[in-house]
Each structure stands twice: as C-alpha cells, then as structure tokens.
Design an enzyme around this catalytic site. Sequence first.
Site, PDB file in Angstrom:
ATOM      1  N   PHE A  25      44.761  79.557  67.947  1.00 38.07           N
ATOM      2  CA  PHE A  25      43.946  79.494  69.302  1.00 38.07           C
ATOM      3  C   PHE A  25      44.916  79.737  70.521  1.00 38.07           C
ATOM      4  CE2 PHE A  25      41.259  76.816  66.349  1.00 38.07           C
ATOM      5  CZ  PHE A  25      40.117  77.796  66.234  1.00 38.07           C
ATOM      6  N   GLU A  48      43.117  73.449  82.208  1.00 43.39           N
ATOM      7  CA  GLU A  48      43.510  74.228  80.759  1.00 43.39           C
ATOM      8  C   GLU A  48      42.106  74.587  80.236  1.00 43.39           C
ATOM      9  OE1 GLU A  48      44.664  71.067  81.563  1.00 43.39           O
ATOM     10  OE2 GLU A  48      46.564  71.704  82.442  1.00 43.39           O
ATOM     11  N   ARG A  52      39.130  80.532  72.583  1.00 43.52           N
ATOM     12  CA  ARG A  52      39.051  80.698  70.904  1.00 43.52           C
ATOM     13  C   ARG A  52      38.358  81.989  70.522  1.00 43.52           C
ATOM     14  NH1 ARG A  52      36.474  76.972  67.349  1.00 43.52           N
ATOM     15  NH2 ARG A  52      35.793  78.871  66.193  1.00 43.52           N
ATOM     16  N   ARG A  75      35.534  69.615  58.434  1.00 46.43           N
ATOM     17  CA  ARG A  75      35.776  69.911  59.896  1.00 46.43           C
ATOM     18  C   ARG A  75      36.811  68.659  60.500  1.00 46.43           C
ATOM     19  NH1 ARG A  75      35.069  75.194  60.577  1.00 46.43           N
ATOM     20  NH2 ARG A  75      32.945  75.731  60.758  1.00 46.43           N
ATOM     21  N   MET A  94      33.865  83.567  63.853  1.00 44.79           N
ATOM     22  CA  MET A  94      34.327  84.175  65.142  1.00 44.79           C
ATOM     23  C   MET A  94      34.081  85.490  65.324  1.00 44.79           C
ATOM     24  SD  MET A  94      37.852  81.935  65.551  1.00 44.79           S
ATOM     25  CE  MET A  94      38.414  82.819  66.966  1.00 44.79           C
ATOM     26  N   PRO A 130      31.848  74.569  78.659  1.00 51.74           N
ATOM     27  CA  PRO A 130      32.475  75.543  79.572  1.00 51.74           C
ATOM     28  C   PRO A 130      33.246  74.755  80.222  1.00 51.74           C
ATOM     29  CG  PRO A 130      30.136  75.113  80.045  1.00 51.74           C
ATOM     30  CD  PRO A 130      30.098  74.485  78.581  1.00 51.74           C
ATOM     31  N   GLU A 158      42.053  81.633  54.600  1.00 52.17           N
ATOM     32  CA  GLU A 158      41.568  81.595  55.899  1.00 52.17           C
ATOM     33  C   GLU A 158      41.510  79.724  55.798  1.00 52.17           C
ATOM     34  OE1 GLU A 158      38.471  83.358  57.372  1.00 52.17           O
ATOM     35  OE2 GLU A 158      39.406  85.539  57.355  1.00 52.17           O
TER      36      GLU A 158
END
Length: 207
Positions: A25, A48, A52, A75, A94, A130, A158
């Site tokens: 990331f 900051e 991703r 997770r 993604m 956001p 992965e």
Amino acid sequence: MAKITKFNQSDVEIVAKKRTFNGFFKIDEYHFRHALFAGGQSEIVVREIFERGDAVAVLPYDPKLDAVLLIEQIRIGALSDKKSPWLLEVIAGMTDGSNDYESVVKKEAKEESGIELSNLEFMLSYLSSPGGTSERLYLYYAEADLSQAGGLFGVPDEGEDIKVHVLPVKQAFQLLDEGEMDNAATVICLQWLKLNIEAIREKYHTC
C-alpha cells in the site's frame, strides 16, 4: 429547504504532496489550503492519505435456493476489535487500475469461491473512509448456481485462505440484524438485498 454549499476541486489548493510510504500500500502526505464556509481560505492543513486503489465487491444470490454466498477469512485489522478476526464477507478485490469492474468481479468470484456469475447488477459505489483514504468501492449483485458451492479457495501467493459459505437469505439477514456482519461492503450489500429481495423473488416466483 436547507442550502447546501457547493465547493469543488477548484476550491482546494495543493501546496505540496509527497509519498511517505511506498510498499504494498502507499501513503501520500498532502499540504493544502481550502475554501472556508465563512469565506476566505484556511491555513495550510497537513493530512496523510492511504492510497490502496479502488475495489469491487459482489453478493452472489441463487434464486432456486434463495441463498447467498459469503466468504470467511482472517482480517488482521479486526484482531483487537472482534471476538474473532475471521470475518464473514462478500467477495471483494482491488481493481488494480481497471475500469472494467464487472470483469474484475467475475475474476474475484472465481478465485475466491470457484463460482461463475450471471445477471450482474450494479448496486452503488461509495468512498470507504475519505478522511483517511481515497479508496472507492463498487458494489454488485449477481446470480449464480450455488448448489455445488463450498470448499476452500484463495490465492496462496497473496496470503489468501478462504472458506466459502452458502447461507439461506433468512439466516444471512438474521446475522446482519444481530450485528455479526459489520464490515461496510457486506452490510451495504445485504441491506440492498433486503430492500430488493421481494422483487427478486417475485421475478423467480421464489417462496
């Protein structure tokens, strides 16, 4: 009716931007000014942003079984917040810069559950958080034959270790109502299905 202020990108001045982390990331540091509701400009603000990329997610539904497919995987972000960091989720992945979201959804469904999707329908898209990331998620409903679905999937390279679950819609909604589903994409997808399930069942004459 309340008047809503309409600012846009032209009301933001980027003073400086630099990448502070460049791994799997990425993190960018922004220095910016912006228009104020009371008029004028703000002082320089430093934030900051976690970069991703965008993502897609899909909730597969089998009209014959009146069931949905969810996946379970670890997770690590839920380690300190949940009784277990293994979460039930919708299929997601993604986009890696692709705008062909339906193709990405189909690829992720095959990799994470072994199923083929049909009759994809776009639900909605949203910004995940956001204040700290630019990520946007694109959510889909799809239909699939889940009669033989199940097992273990994922891409080992992965770090994926995924278990597939096929749940009756009634059970999935119960888990949602009980708070067992608490990641945003899964909650939104199941809430969308709740709003639309009767029309879908009517279409297929599902009891």
